[in-house]
Design an enzyme around this catalytic site. Structure first.
Site, PDB file in Angstrom:
ATOM      1  N   GLU A  23       0.771  -1.252  -0.072  1.00 33.96           N
ATOM      2  CA  GLU A  23       0.036   0.118   0.094  1.00 33.96           C
ATOM      3  C   GLU A  23       0.963   1.227   0.068  1.00 33.96           C
ATOM      4  O   GLU A  23       0.559   2.537  -0.279  1.00 33.96           O
ATOM      5  CB  GLU A  23      -0.926  -0.034   1.372  1.00 33.96           C
ATOM      6  CG  GLU A  23      -2.076  -1.041   1.286  1.00 33.96           C
ATOM      7  CD  GLU A  23      -3.060  -1.035   2.374  1.00 33.96           C
ATOM      8  OE1 GLU A  23      -4.151  -0.685   2.034  1.00 33.96           O
ATOM      9  OE2 GLU A  23      -2.487  -0.989   3.507  1.00 33.96           O
ATOM     10  N   TYR A  55     -15.685  25.728  -3.351  1.00 33.53           N
ATOM     11  CA  TYR A  55     -15.825  24.229  -3.302  1.00 33.53           C
ATOM     12  C   TYR A  55     -14.815  23.695  -3.977  1.00 33.53           C
ATOM     13  O   TYR A  55     -14.395  22.623  -3.904  1.00 33.53           O
ATOM     14  CB  TYR A  55     -17.051  23.584  -3.171  1.00 33.53           C
ATOM     15  CG  TYR A  55     -17.957  24.002  -4.343  1.00 33.53           C
ATOM     16  CD1 TYR A  55     -17.791  23.659  -5.623  1.00 33.53           C
ATOM     17  CD2 TYR A  55     -19.108  24.828  -3.924  1.00 33.53           C
ATOM     18  CE1 TYR A  55     -18.893  24.091  -6.578  1.00 33.53           C
ATOM     19  CE2 TYR A  55     -19.977  25.331  -5.088  1.00 33.53           C
ATOM     20  CZ  TYR A  55     -19.742  24.950  -6.379  1.00 33.53           C
ATOM     21  OH  TYR A  55     -20.538  25.489  -7.324  1.00 33.53           O
ATOM     22  N   GLU A  75      -7.376   7.433   9.361  1.00 32.49           N
ATOM     23  CA  GLU A  75      -7.696   8.502  10.293  1.00 32.49           C
ATOM     24  C   GLU A  75      -6.811   9.545  10.350  1.00 32.49           C
ATOM     25  O   GLU A  75      -7.327  10.719  10.416  1.00 32.49           O
ATOM     26  CB  GLU A  75      -7.462   7.679  11.748  1.00 32.49           C
ATOM     27  CG  GLU A  75      -8.286   6.757  12.103  1.00 32.49           C
ATOM     28  CD  GLU A  75      -7.941   5.489  11.684  1.00 32.49           C
ATOM     29  OE1 GLU A  75      -7.225   5.065  10.956  1.00 32.49           O
ATOM     30  OE2 GLU A  75      -8.283   4.296  12.391  1.00 32.49           O
ATOM     31  N   LYS A  99     -12.507   3.772   2.008  1.00 36.04           N
ATOM     32  CA  LYS A  99     -11.283   2.994   1.364  1.00 36.04           C
ATOM     33  C   LYS A  99     -12.071   1.555   1.099  1.00 36.04           C
ATOM     34  O   LYS A  99     -11.906   0.579   1.588  1.00 36.04           O
ATOM     35  CB  LYS A  99     -10.279   2.626   2.586  1.00 36.04           C
ATOM     36  CG  LYS A  99      -8.855   2.111   1.913  1.00 36.04           C
ATOM     37  CD  LYS A  99      -7.882   2.001   3.000  1.00 36.04           C
ATOM     38  CE  LYS A  99      -6.603   1.412   2.440  1.00 36.04           C
ATOM     39  NZ  LYS A  99      -5.637   1.146   3.613  1.00 36.04           N
TER      40      LYS A  99
END
Length: 290
Positions: A23, A55, A75, A99
């Site tokens: 990863e 935005y 997190e 994810k």
């Protein structure tokens, strides 16, 4: 103050985030939902994107964050995105990072983490405040003395200056005004800064404060000059005060009770040297300070 909510959902990008070795190298899909609050008081009147938070700019920053530096935990990714949005001037933000290709050896639909963060001006904490007081209408000395007593209901007062008289600083073509009575207080409060501001406004209203003219005469003005550890560009509460460094009626009483004080990293005594041409006098002496 008008506060509205903007929501951006399903923003996707490829990023290399996760604990496992592969990863760190192989990008996978992440999706992000963002909801944030923003003061739109000015924007709804001007219809100008410069008066709100774009935005599109938020989306660009999120994609940069997802595609950028590796983190092990989503997190951490959610926290960094939330802090990014706050830097744009949001008051509150909720960020959910998804994810869907997480390496789990079971059947699942998605994995997500939601982070909620507030601007500093909404977070209660024990902080040092520097407050400026001023009045030039309806017995100004009495208004300031009374307000000094009322501030003890908001702060744990550590020091208060003597009273100073000030010749008004006027805008071009502005009508003349009586001299001001000014003072500065240093105190501590555990309230959120925005709550402190609202408490000060209630004291102003109690003294008959009306806001009809910029730099106009007033029965009582209470300004938050500085909050220790807080920097805010929120339309309702800008700190440090953007003009405090240019005002002798602020710096003179402030330096008298906090000679080691600083504003934007510069000593108050150094700033004071640059505004000696402004007329400020100690009321007890009834004479200008040279």
């Amino acid at each position: 103050m008008r506060v509205d909510t903007i929501k951006l959902s399903g923003l996707s990008a490829l990023g290399a985030h996760g604990v496992l070795d592969f990863e760190h190298q192989k990008p996978q899909k992440f999706s992000v939902d963002i909801t944030f609050s923003v003061v739109t008081e000015q924007a709804v009147q001007t219809d100008d994107i410069a008066d709100t938070i774009s935005y599109a700019d938020i989306a660009d920053r999120v994609v940069e964050r997802v595609c950028g530096e590796h983190v092990d935990l989503i997190e951490t990714l959610a926290d960094r995105i939330a802090c990014d949005v706050l830097e744009f001037g949001a008051r509150e933000v909720s960020v959910t990072v998804y994810k869907p290709q997480a390496p789990i050896e079971h059947s699942f639909k998605d994995v997500s983490v939601t982070a909620h963060r507030n601007s500093e001006i909404l977070d209660p904490a024990w902080r040092k405040y520097v407050i400026g007081l001023g009045s030039n209408l309806e017995h100004p000395r009495a208004h300031v003395v009374s307000a000094l007593e009322e501030l003890s209901e908001v702060f744990e007062i550590r020091s208060a200056s003597k009273l100073f008289g000030t010749t008004p600083i006027l805008a071009e073509n502005q009508s003349s005004q009586p001299d001001y009575v000014n003072a500065v207080v240093v105190g501590y409060s555990a309230q959120a800064p925005l709550d402190v501001l609202h408490s000060l406004q209630k004291i102003e209203w109690k003294h008959g404060r009306e806001r009809h003219e910029h730099w106009g005469a007033r029965t009582l003005d209470l300004d938050i000059l500085e909050i220790e550890g807080v920097c805010s560009t929120d339309p309702e509460l800008v700190v440090p005060h953007p003009r405090a460094s240019q005002r002798r009626f602020v710096l003179e009483p402030w330096s008298s009770i906090d000679p080691d004080g600083e504003l934007n990293g510069q000593k108050i005594t150094e700033l004071l040297a640059g505004v000696r041409d402004q007329e400020v006098y100690l009321l007890e002496n009834e004479g200008f300070i040279a």
